[in-house]
Write a protein that holds these residues in place. Structure first.
Motif, mmCIF file in Angstrom:
data_model
loop_
_atom_site.group_PDB
_atom_site.id
_atom_site.type_symbol
_atom_site.label_atom_id
_atom_site.label_comp_id
_atom_site.label_asym_id
_atom_site.label_seq_id
_atom_site.Cartn_x
_atom_site.Cartn_y
_atom_site.Cartn_z
ATOM 1 N N ASN A 152 0.378 -1.198 -0.017
ATOM 2 C CA ASN A 152 0.248 0.547 -0.141
ATOM 3 C C ASN A 152 0.733 1.288 -0.002
ATOM 4 O O ASN A 152 0.264 2.009 0.530
ATOM 5 C CB ASN A 152 -1.089 -0.690 1.287
ATOM 6 N N TYR A 153 2.134 1.488 -0.739
ATOM 7 C CA TYR A 153 2.944 2.359 -0.761
ATOM 8 C C TYR A 153 2.461 3.254 -1.265
ATOM 9 O O TYR A 153 2.325 5.041 -0.584
ATOM 10 C CB TYR A 153 4.016 2.028 -1.653
ATOM 11 N N GLU A 154 1.142 3.837 -2.075
ATOM 12 C CA GLU A 154 0.468 4.605 -2.681
ATOM 13 C C GLU A 154 0.095 5.803 -2.015
ATOM 14 O O GLU A 154 -0.365 6.876 -1.448
ATOM 15 C CB GLU A 154 -0.409 4.572 -4.189
ATOM 16 N N ASN A 155 -1.079 4.726 -1.006
ATOM 17 C CA ASN A 155 -1.883 4.725 -0.143
ATOM 18 C C ASN A 155 -0.749 5.447 1.278
ATOM 19 O O ASN A 155 -0.960 7.285 1.397
ATOM 20 C CB ASN A 155 -2.732 4.057 0.744
ATOM 21 N N ILE A 156 0.095 5.480 1.438
ATOM 22 C CA ILE A 156 0.598 5.736 2.074
ATOM 23 C C ILE A 156 1.541 7.156 2.025
ATOM 24 O O ILE A 156 1.448 7.906 2.737
ATOM 25 C CB ILE A 156 2.698 4.766 2.766
ATOM 26 N N LEU A 157 2.183 7.262 0.892
ATOM 27 C CA LEU A 157 2.317 9.005 0.274
ATOM 28 C C LEU A 157 0.963 9.535 -0.208
ATOM 29 O O LEU A 157 1.609 10.804 0.273
ATOM 30 C CB LEU A 157 3.193 8.674 -1.431
ATOM 31 N N GLU A 158 -0.294 9.329 0.249
ATOM 32 C CA GLU A 158 -1.436 9.847 -0.409
ATOM 33 C C GLU A 158 -1.638 10.467 0.882
ATOM 34 O O GLU A 158 -1.705 12.179 0.785
ATOM 35 C CB GLU A 158 -1.633 9.346 -0.919
ATOM 36 N N GLU A 159 -1.613 10.008 1.277
ATOM 37 C CA GLU A 159 -2.098 10.378 3.410
ATOM 38 C C GLU A 159 -1.109 10.759 4.508
ATOM 39 O O GLU A 159 -1.944 11.400 5.601
ATOM 40 C CB GLU A 159 -2.762 8.937 3.620
ATOM 41 N N HIS A 160 0.904 10.545 4.404
ATOM 42 C CA HIS A 160 1.433 10.751 4.713
ATOM 43 C C HIS A 160 2.598 11.857 4.758
ATOM 44 O O HIS A 160 3.271 10.964 2.943
ATOM 45 C CB HIS A 160 2.075 9.515 5.464
ATOM 46 N N ASP A 161 2.847 12.387 5.354
ATOM 47 C CA ASP A 161 4.686 12.952 4.380
ATOM 48 C C ASP A 161 5.758 11.500 4.419
ATOM 49 O O ASP A 161 5.812 10.987 5.795
ATOM 50 C CB ASP A 161 5.018 14.405 5.176
ATOM 51 N N ILE A 162 6.484 12.187 4.057
ATOM 52 C CA ILE A 162 7.930 10.996 3.950
ATOM 53 C C ILE A 162 9.222 11.707 4.299
ATOM 54 O O ILE A 162 9.491 12.818 3.997
ATOM 55 C CB ILE A 162 8.402 10.088 3.345
ATOM 56 N N TYR A 163 9.754 12.027 5.942
ATOM 57 C CA TYR A 163 11.330 12.469 5.924
ATOM 58 C C TYR A 163 12.591 11.520 5.625
ATOM 59 O O TYR A 163 12.382 9.995 5.959
ATOM 60 C CB TYR A 163 11.250 12.449 7.572
ATOM 61 N N VAL A 164 13.115 12.130 4.906
ATOM 62 C CA VAL A 164 14.194 11.321 5.049
ATOM 63 C C VAL A 164 15.365 11.771 5.177
ATOM 64 O O VAL A 164 16.288 12.566 4.899
ATOM 65 C CB VAL A 164 14.259 10.686 2.789
ATOM 66 N N CYS A 165 16.005 10.086 5.792
ATOM 67 C CA CYS A 165 17.409 10.885 5.741
ATOM 68 C C CYS A 165 18.732 9.932 5.273
ATOM 69 O O CYS A 165 18.873 9.071 4.464
ATOM 70 C CB CYS A 165 18.026 9.938 7.418
ATOM 71 N N PRO A 166 19.784 10.664 5.052
ATOM 72 C CA PRO A 166 20.789 10.167 4.098
ATOM 73 C C PRO A 166 21.441 9.544 4.374
ATOM 74 O O PRO A 166 21.136 9.380 5.708
ATOM 75 C CB PRO A 166 21.856 11.033 4.181
ATOM 76 N N ARG A 167 22.145 8.327 3.387
ATOM 77 C CA ARG A 167 22.831 7.656 3.673
ATOM 78 C C ARG A 167 24.612 7.591 3.512
ATOM 79 O O ARG A 167 24.394 8.650 2.161
ATOM 80 C CB ARG A 167 22.322 5.742 2.962
ATOM 81 N N GLN A 168 25.298 6.971 3.496
ATOM 82 C CA GLN A 168 27.478 6.950 4.034
ATOM 83 C C GLN A 168 26.995 6.778 2.179
ATOM 84 O O GLN A 168 27.661 7.524 1.170
ATOM 85 C CB GLN A 168 27.541 6.071 4.300
ATOM 86 N N THR A 169 26.198 5.917 1.728
ATOM 87 C CA THR A 169 26.551 5.397 0.509
ATOM 88 C C THR A 169 25.218 5.886 -0.722
ATOM 89 O O THR A 169 24.240 6.177 -0.214
ATOM 90 C CB THR A 169 26.400 3.407 -0.629
ATOM 91 N N LYS A 170 25.755 6.998 -1.528
ATOM 92 C CA LYS A 170 24.495 7.485 -2.327
ATOM 93 C C LYS A 170 23.556 6.529 -3.139
ATOM 94 O O LYS A 170 24.462 5.861 -3.552
ATOM 95 C CB LYS A 170 25.131 8.274 -2.994
ATOM 96 N N MET A 171 22.117 6.589 -2.740
ATOM 97 C CA MET A 171 21.299 6.242 -3.486
ATOM 98 C C MET A 171 20.576 6.386 -4.942
ATOM 99 O O MET A 171 20.960 7.680 -5.385
ATOM 100 C CB MET A 171 20.809 5.636 -2.678
ATOM 101 N N GLU A 172 20.195 5.735 -5.799
ATOM 102 C CA GLU A 172 19.525 5.864 -6.806
ATOM 103 C C GLU A 172 18.376 5.676 -6.946
ATOM 104 O O GLU A 172 17.467 4.720 -6.501
ATOM 105 C CB GLU A 172 20.127 5.206 -8.174
ATOM 106 N N ILE A 173 17.566 6.970 -6.179
ATOM 107 C CA ILE A 173 16.593 7.695 -5.795
ATOM 108 C C ILE A 173 15.411 7.417 -7.306
ATOM 109 O O ILE A 173 15.134 7.858 -7.848
ATOM 110 C CB ILE A 173 15.921 8.998 -5.256
ATOM 111 N N PRO A 174 14.037 6.426 -7.407
ATOM 112 C CA PRO A 174 13.344 6.255 -8.380
ATOM 113 C C PRO A 174 12.866 7.639 -8.660
ATOM 114 O O PRO A 174 12.778 8.770 -8.128
ATOM 115 C CB PRO A 174 11.954 5.421 -8.067
ATOM 116 N N GLU A 175 12.914 7.803 -9.795
ATOM 117 C CA GLU A 175 12.247 8.995 -10.512
ATOM 118 C C GLU A 175 10.648 9.803 -10.166
ATOM 119 O O GLU A 175 10.795 10.631 -9.667
ATOM 120 C CB GLU A 175 12.260 9.037 -11.562
ATOM 121 N N ARG A 176 10.581 8.673 -9.774
ATOM 122 C CA ARG A 176 9.097 8.903 -9.118
ATOM 123 C C ARG A 176 8.873 9.772 -7.452
ATOM 124 O O ARG A 176 7.841 10.330 -7.199
ATOM 125 C CB ARG A 176 7.847 7.817 -9.161
ATOM 126 N N PHE A 177 10.240 9.550 -6.958
ATOM 127 C CA PHE A 177 9.719 9.664 -5.604
ATOM 128 C C PHE A 177 10.773 10.692 -5.807
ATOM 129 O O PHE A 177 10.761 12.034 -4.255
ATOM 130 C CB PHE A 177 10.647 8.984 -4.383
#
Length: 193
Positions: free
Chosen positions: A118-143
């Motif tokens: 249910n990730y779409e529902n989570i994203l529709e109803e809640h904000d997400i705070y993202v903490c950086p990691r040491q290794t840089k990640m390739e974030i999907p374009e939709r996010f």
């Protein structure tokens, strides 16, 4: 409406890296409180080095009792297994209708967020705070540049609970890596030895 950030983890044990991140988010974002949601031990997967739920709750409680904006949460202890974040969020929304809940996650979790139930529902109803990691990640374009996803400048902590457990097992001094009351409880209870 009060904004509560939910920081999930097994916290086995809860260490100063967790505390620094939680406090940073409470002090440097628009989140009013951070609830540290202790992930229960799965009845299907017994991990021999995972402390029982109530002990891990006690560690988080002791570490955060002096911090007004940080609170331990045992909400997932009462929910059916396996735990899904979407169910936890629904439960919290029902039991605390006057609060607004946001998710806190590392960049590594955002990379695979589209695989969550249910990730779409989570994203529709809640904000997400993202903490950086040491290794840089390739974030999907939709996010990328999503209005509900907020990148934070949380310090990158290279401390792990696994490292701490292994150090305790081999008789090393881990006191600097743990809040004092957490260390006292672990030592008194003879955990991870």
């Amino acid at each position: 409406m009060k904004k509560v950030g939910l920081y999930f983890g097994t916290f086995n044990p809860f260490h100063i890296g967790h505390l620094i991140i939680a406090n940073h988010l409470a002090e440097h974002t628009d989140l009013d409180e951070i609830w540290l949601v202790i992930t229960p031990q799965s009845p299907f997967k017994k991990k021999k080095n995972l402390l029982e739920n109530h002990h891990r709750f006690e560690l988080v409680y002791r570490a955060t009792e002096a911090y007004d904006k940080l609170k331990p949460s045992d909400v997932e202890f009462k929910l059916p297994q396996p735990n899904y974040t979407s169910k936890t969020l629904a439960e919290l929304k029902d039991s605390h209708p006057s609060l607004s809940f946001s998710l806190i996650m590392g960049e590594d979790n955002l990379v695979n967020f589209h695989k969550w139930k249910n990730y779409e529902n989570i994203l529709e109803e809640h904000d997400i705070y993202v903490c950086p990691r040491q290794t840089k990640m390739e974030i999907p374009e939709r996010f990328q540049d999503h209005p509900k996803i907020h990148k934070t400048d949380t310090p990158i902590m290279e401390i792990s609970s696994t490292l701490i457990r292994n150090m305790i097992k081999s008789g090393k001094n881990v006191e600097p890596l743990l809040q004092h009351k957490v260390w006292e409880y672990i030592d008194e209870m003879n955990f991870y030895r």
